[in-house]
Every structure is written in structure tokens, then in C-alpha cells.
Write a protein that holds these residues in place. Structure first.
Motif, PDB file in Angstrom:
ATOM      1  N   LEU A  37      41.500  38.631  48.215  1.00  0.00           N
ATOM      2  CA  LEU A  37      40.736  37.376  47.480  1.00  0.00           C
ATOM      3  C   LEU A  37      40.053  38.379  46.183  1.00  0.00           C
ATOM      4  O   LEU A  37      40.158  37.808  45.257  1.00  0.00           O
TER       5      LEU A  37
ATOM      6  N   MET B 181      42.508  37.574  38.027  1.00  0.00           N
ATOM      7  CA  MET B 181      42.386  36.529  37.175  1.00  0.00           C
ATOM      8  C   MET B 181      41.254  36.700  36.022  1.00  0.00           C
ATOM      9  O   MET B 181      41.678  36.366  34.894  1.00  0.00           O
TER      10      MET B 181
ATOM     11  N   LEU C 267      57.137  32.165  43.540  1.00  0.00           N
ATOM     12  CA  LEU C 267      56.185  33.261  43.411  1.00  0.00           C
ATOM     13  C   LEU C 267      56.774  34.438  44.528  1.00  0.00           C
ATOM     14  O   LEU C 267      56.889  35.558  43.941  1.00  0.00           O
TER      15      LEU C 267
ATOM     16  N   ALA D 167      45.054  27.581  42.831  1.00  0.00           N
ATOM     17  CA  ALA D 167      45.942  28.822  42.344  1.00  0.00           C
ATOM     18  C   ALA D 167      45.634  29.922  43.319  1.00  0.00           C
ATOM     19  O   ALA D 167      46.437  30.700  43.618  1.00  0.00           O
ATOM     20  N   ARG D 168      44.346  30.271  43.275  1.00  0.00           N
ATOM     21  CA  ARG D 168      43.716  31.319  44.098  1.00  0.00           C
ATOM     22  C   ARG D 168      44.306  31.435  45.526  1.00  0.00           C
ATOM     23  O   ARG D 168      44.750  32.480  46.081  1.00  0.00           O
ATOM     24  N   HIS D 169      44.299  29.992  46.047  1.00  0.00           N
ATOM     25  CA  HIS D 169      44.594  29.993  47.665  1.00  0.00           C
ATOM     26  C   HIS D 169      46.177  30.457  47.438  1.00  0.00           C
ATOM     27  O   HIS D 169      46.698  31.157  48.555  1.00  0.00           O
TER      28      HIS D 169
ATOM     29  N   ILE E  42      42.619  39.177  43.604  1.00  0.00           N
ATOM     30  CA  ILE E  42      42.938  37.856  42.619  1.00  0.00           C
ATOM     31  C   ILE E  42      41.804  37.608  41.794  1.00  0.00           C
ATOM     32  O   ILE E  42      42.337  37.514  40.715  1.00  0.00           O
TER      33      ILE E  42
ATOM     34  N   ALA F 130      50.882  35.588  39.004  1.00  0.00           N
ATOM     35  CA  ALA F 130      51.152  34.355  39.761  1.00  0.00           C
ATOM     36  C   ALA F 130      50.002  33.531  39.188  1.00  0.00           C
ATOM     37  O   ALA F 130      49.921  32.266  39.349  1.00  0.00           O
ATOM     38  N   ALA F 131      48.959  34.007  38.788  1.00  0.00           N
ATOM     39  CA  ALA F 131      47.753  33.035  38.281  1.00  0.00           C
ATOM     40  C   ALA F 131      48.219  32.485  37.063  1.00  0.00           C
ATOM     41  O   ALA F 131      47.997  31.165  36.902  1.00  0.00           O
TER      42      ALA F 131
ATOM     43  N   VAL G 296      48.065  32.208  45.619  1.00  0.00           N
ATOM     44  CA  VAL G 296      48.255  33.627  45.196  1.00  0.00           C
ATOM     45  C   VAL G 296      48.181  34.552  46.529  1.00  0.00           C
ATOM     46  O   VAL G 296      48.667  35.200  46.727  1.00  0.00           O
TER      47      VAL G 296
ATOM     48  N   GLN H  39      54.952  28.362  45.726  1.00  0.00           N
ATOM     49  CA  GLN H  39      54.661  29.591  46.378  1.00  0.00           C
ATOM     50  C   GLN H  39      55.821  30.302  46.750  1.00  0.00           C
ATOM     51  O   GLN H  39      56.270  31.575  46.692  1.00  0.00           O
TER      52      GLN H  39
ATOM     53  N   PHE I 226      51.186  29.924  38.420  1.00  0.00           N
ATOM     54  CA  PHE I 226      51.151  28.740  39.129  1.00  0.00           C
ATOM     55  C   PHE I 226      50.983  27.488  38.602  1.00  0.00           C
ATOM     56  O   PHE I 226      51.692  26.642  39.087  1.00  0.00           O
TER      57      PHE I 226
ATOM     58  N   PHE J 113      50.926  41.346  40.176  1.00  0.00           N
ATOM     59  CA  PHE J 113      51.563  40.348  40.625  1.00  0.00           C
ATOM     60  C   PHE J 113      50.651  39.199  40.769  1.00  0.00           C
ATOM     61  O   PHE J 113      50.629  37.978  40.465  1.00  0.00           O
ATOM     62  N   ALA J 114      49.369  39.512  41.181  1.00  0.00           N
ATOM     63  CA  ALA J 114      48.139  38.480  41.189  1.00  0.00           C
ATOM     64  C   ALA J 114      47.839  38.036  39.976  1.00  0.00           C
ATOM     65  O   ALA J 114      47.573  36.705  39.569  1.00  0.00           O
TER      66      ALA J 114
END
Lengths: 197, 166
Positions: A5, A12, A70, B68-70, A8, A41-42, B72, A67, A45, A37-38
Motif C-alpha cells: 500500500l 501515485m 495489468l 485504483a489503489r485497491h 502504491i 498501473a495507477a 493495483v 486487473q 487503471f 509497475f505501481a
């Protein structure tokens, strides 16, 4: 879980404050690390969930397929030869995921139609105004394969080459279809003006 | 397309990728030809409308940062799991290499037994339960057993093969 977390959130914040989208893509493709990657992916998404939502999937399914896309990007990025084709490759994966999803849902049907789009009235029903549904109205008179090309061009802002990669069709076909579509739409516009006069 | 310009020319014209001389020539034609001029105006208008409508549609799907956070987070966890699976496969490959190396020295059955014994000494019931973390300890134990079975040179070689396999 806490570490992920944190990674991420850092990714971000880093992405929004310092790195451009292009830099994020390049960073991931060169390192293929979890932080890169995080951040990637942000960015992807929202684009990918929109891709699936425009094709009529509910938000939960759209996010689930996102998902999957990704994860495929994370696992298969090594196979990507040219970073110039990155977005074409991403949307090709998205299209394949969509195809698999439709096939799973309709097990007995061999041929599936991937070109179905959400109807403008569904967007309105979902709380979006007529202006937001305008694009789908514009492309409604076009052939279904051309509509897919137009969405990739004007909603996803892909280049001709990226569209060709995403749909696995020749570059010349992409250019012709877009030009031909615009010619047809000039006629539609002229006719609609004729009706209102 | 009417006149002397093909659709290729028009596509390159609108994209701004037409060679300079050809573009100048086309501009000159457009000043004289009302039909082509009207076509240019119409296509440019459509282009503007499509871009605007495309942007509106694009902006009408806002991204929830929390969702989005979830997503990822889930992806990274799945990616980590899949990477763990691939590491397990890698351990299996190393075991195969080591067994193939030891079999000519002490026989394939003895090699397999030696690997099981080394695994038990490393606190796993069988070689298949080994992980990356346990690998160096396992190689050390196997090297000692190889030394007892086949002498010091074998022990050194097993140790080297086990180390190089990682």
C-alpha cells in the motif's frame, strides 16, 4: 500488505508530481520493478476500466478485467520489442481479455461480437449528460469495426500505428478507415444541417 | 477523391506530414478550388467535433483513486504470487542440475537419497520443499554428504555447482 500500500501511494504521488506518463512507461519497461509497475498501473487503471465500460461492461467486471490486463502487462512486458508500440500492445491485451470474457459468458457461441458498444441512452441512464454521450452518437452511423478504430483514436488518443497494433490490422487500413469515417460524417453533418434549415 | 489528390494526400495534409513542396502546391490548389476548399473545411470541422466529443466521453469516466489503489494492490499481490511460483520452478531446475551432476559420481539412487537427506537436515521433508532462502544451507549439507560418499573433490564440486545454479 502495508508495504504494498505504501509503495502504491508513493508511486501515485511520485507519478503525479514528477514523472510524465511517457517517463512512467519508460521507467517500467526498463526496470520492470514493482515501484515502476505501481506508477504505471495507477495511470492505466482509469483508461482500461473506461475501455471496458464503453463496451457495455458493468464497473465490477470492467475493474476485474482491468486487473487481468495489468497483471499480463507486468508478466509479459519483457516480450514487448518496441516501447513505441506500448499502448497498442496494452489495448491488444485488453481486447483479448474482452474476447475471453465474452467467450466465457457465451460458451456455446463460437463467433462473438466484440464491437458492441454501450448505447448512448445507457450512458444517460447512468447519470451522464447528452454531451458526454455525444461521441457515441457521432460514430453510431459507422460500421462496427470503424467505430472501434474511432474510439481508440479520439477517446483513447492512440496513434495510427498504436491502433494498427491493438487491432492487428495494417497501418494503411487504419488511416483509410478514419479518413473515410470523417468523410461520411461530413455528409451526416450536412444532412442534419439541411434538416434544421 | 476528385481532382489530383488522393486520400493519402489528404490524410497527410490534415496530419501535417505532407512534404513541404507538396503542401504548398496543395494549398495553392485549395485557394482556387472551391470544392476541395469546402471539403477541407468540413473535414476540419468534423475533426474538431470528434476531438471535443471524444474528450467529453473520456472525462466522463473519472477514476476513483481508492478503487485504483485497491486494483493495483491486488495486481502486485498476484504478481508477487506468480513470481514465487516461478522461483519454485527455478529451485526445481537447480535440483535437477545437481542430481544430474551427482548421478555419475555416486549413482542416481544414491544421489537422490543424498538430496533427500540434505533436505531433511535443512528442515524440509523433501527437496521439493526447498526455497531460495534455504538453498545455500541445503547445498552446504549436500556438499558434506557428497564429501563422505565420494571424497573432498566431489564435495567442492557439488558446492560450486549448487552455488552457480542460483
Amino acid at each position: 500488505m502495508g508495504e504494498i500500500l505504501l509503495r502504491i501511494v508513493i508511486a501515485m504521488v511520485t507519478m503525479t508530481t514528477a514523472q510524465t506518463e511517457k517517463e512512467v512507461v519508460e521507467s517500467f519497461l526498463s526496470t520492470r520493478g514493482n515501484d515502476a509497475f505501481a506508477a504505471l498501473a495507477a495511470i492505466l487503471f482509469g483508461r482500461l476500466t473506461r475501455y471496458f465500460s464503453i463496451r457495455g461492461l458493468d464497473i465490477e467486471t470492467a475493474e476485474e478485467l482491468t486487473q487481468d490486463v495489468l497483471l499480463t502487462i507486468y508478466q509479459k512486458a519483457e516480450a514487448l520489442r518496441s516501447k513505441e508500440h506500448f499502448y497498442g500492445w496494452v489495448f491488444k491485451i485488453a481486447r483479448n481479455q474482452h474476447l475471453q470474457h465474452v467467450r466465457r459468458r457465451r460458451k456455446k457461441v463460437e463467433l462473438v461480437d466484440l464491437d458492441t458498444l454501450v448505447h448512448p441512452s445507457q450512458l444517460t441512464a447512468a447519470g451522464k449528460g447528452p454531451e458526454e454521450a455525444e461521441f457515441l452518437c457521432w460514430i453510431a452511423p459507422l460500421e462496427s469495426d470503424t467505430r472501434q478504430i474511432m474510439i481508440l483514436r479520439y477517446v483513447e488518443e492512440l496513434s495510427y500505428q498504436e491502433i494498427a497494433t491493438a487491432l492487428d490490422i495494417p497501418l494503411g487500413t487504419v488511416k483509410w478507415k478514419i479518413f473515410d469515417a470523417k468523410m461520411k460524417l461530413t455528409d451526416v453533418l450536412a444532412q442534419s444541417r439541411g434538416r434544421t434549415l | 477523391m476528385n481532382h489530383k489528390y488522393s486520400w493519402h494526400h489528404w490524410v497527410d495534409y490534415f496530419d501535417g506530414t505532407l512534404p513541404v513542396e507538396l503542401r504548398a502546391e496543395m494549398e495553392q490548389h485549395l485557394q482556387l478550388c472551391s470544392e476541395c476548399s469546402r471539403l477541407r473545411r468540413s473535414v476540419m470541422e468534423i475533426e474538431d467535433r470528434l476531438q471535443l466529443a471524444g474528450k467529453r466521453l473520456r472525462d466522463s469516466f473519472p477514476t476513483s483513486e481508492e478503487r485504483a489503489r485497491h486494483a493495483v494492490e491486488t495486481c502486485l499481490e498476484s504478481a508477487r504470487d506468480s513470481r514465487a511460483i516461478s522461483l519454485s520452478a527455478s529451485v526445481q531446475e537447480r535440483l535437477t542440475s545437481l542430481q544430474a551432476f551427482m548421478a555419475p559420481l555416486c549413482g542416481s539412487v544414491t544421489a537422490a537419497r543424498a538430496m533427500h537427506a540434505a533436505a531433511r537436515q535443512t528442515s524440509v521433508p523433501s527437496p521439493e520443499g526447498l526455497t531460495d532462502v534455504l538453498w545455500p544451507d541445503f547445498v552446504e549439507k549436500l556438499s558434506s554428504i557428497a564429501g563422505v560418499l565420494c571424497g573432498d573433490p566431489a564435495a567442492i564440486l557439488v558446492s560450486e555447482v549448487g552455488r552457480l545454479a542460483t
